[in-house]
Design a protein around this motif. Structure first.
Motif, PDB file in Angstrom:
ATOM      1  N   ARG A   5       0.875  -1.166   0.000  1.00 31.12           N
ATOM      2  CA  ARG A   5       0.000   0.000   0.000  1.00 31.12           C
ATOM      3  C   ARG A   5       0.904   1.205   0.000  1.00 31.12           C
ATOM      4  O   ARG A   5       2.006   1.166   0.511  1.00 31.12           O
ATOM      5  CB  ARG A   5      -0.901   0.001   1.229  1.00 31.12           C
ATOM      6  N   LEU A  11       0.448  -3.300   3.551  1.00 29.69           N
ATOM      7  CA  LEU A  11      -0.744  -4.149   3.572  1.00 29.69           C
ATOM      8  C   LEU A  11      -0.748  -4.967   4.860  1.00 29.69           C
ATOM      9  O   LEU A  11       0.261  -5.561   5.236  1.00 29.69           O
ATOM     10  CB  LEU A  11      -0.723  -5.065   2.346  1.00 29.69           C
ATOM     11  N   ASP A  15      -6.464  -6.039   5.793  1.00 30.78           N
ATOM     12  CA  ASP A  15      -6.688  -5.649   4.401  1.00 30.78           C
ATOM     13  C   ASP A  15      -6.835  -6.867   3.488  1.00 30.78           C
ATOM     14  O   ASP A  15      -7.422  -6.771   2.422  1.00 30.78           O
ATOM     15  CB  ASP A  15      -5.509  -4.811   3.886  1.00 30.78           C
ATOM     16  N   LYS A 133      -5.198 -10.343  -3.214  1.00 30.80           N
ATOM     17  CA  LYS A 133      -4.581  -9.162  -2.607  1.00 30.80           C
ATOM     18  C   LYS A 133      -3.060  -9.099  -2.706  1.00 30.80           C
ATOM     19  O   LYS A 133      -2.485  -8.038  -2.515  1.00 30.80           O
ATOM     20  CB  LYS A 133      -4.960  -9.084  -1.123  1.00 30.80           C
TER      21      LYS A 133
END
Length: 150
Positions: A5, A11, A15, A133
């Motif tokens: 991020r 992250l 998340d 992710k």
């Protein structure tokens, strides 16, 4: 890029996870657990004790192999009796810590606990969550560590 991020910081487990994890109660039966799995379209559930704290995990495979295959009626076995060692991750843990934990313990699902909010179960991290992710490199490393050494 997945797995990082920018201005918001690195992250974290919170998340990556899918929120809203539901527990099967330790005193509920394996039949209850199987029905919950069916209704939620999942293959694994956290087991929570009377204090609503995580005490274990149960999979659909556990029910079949450790109960049904031996001819035991799942309506006569409490989910809590299947609780073994449980590995979890703090919601604030980094993506690297998530991967390290899953790889170290050879698990494909990891409960997420919010330690700062009284050790409440807040979600689960699954392989699908990792794939959505994290970077392809991170997912590949996870797969190599968990599947190649299993």
């Amino acid at each position: 890029m997945p797995g990082t991020r920018d201005a918001a910081g690195p992250l974290r487990a919170q998340d990556i996870m899918t929120g809203g994890a539901h527990c099967v109660g330790a005193h509920e039966t394996l039949r209850d657990a199987a029905r919950m799995m069916r209704d939620m379209n999942v293959g694994c559930l956290p087991i929570c004790g009377d204090n609503n704290r995580l005490t274990g995990m149960i999979t659909d495979r556990d029910i079949v192999i450790q109960c049904c295959a031996d001819g035991i009626d799942p309506a006569t076995v409490q989910a809590g009796s299947m609780a073994g060692p449980v590995h979890w991750i703090d919601a604030a843990a980094s993506a690297r810590e998530v991967l390290d934990s899953m790889e170290k313990h050879q698990v494909k699902r990891l409960p997420v606990i919010d330690v700062r909010a009284g050790h409440q179960l807040v979600g689960m991290i699954t392989e699908a969550d990792l794939a959505k992710k994290l970077s392809k490199t991170q997912v590949g490393e996870f797969a190599e560590q968990v599947y190649a050494t299993a």
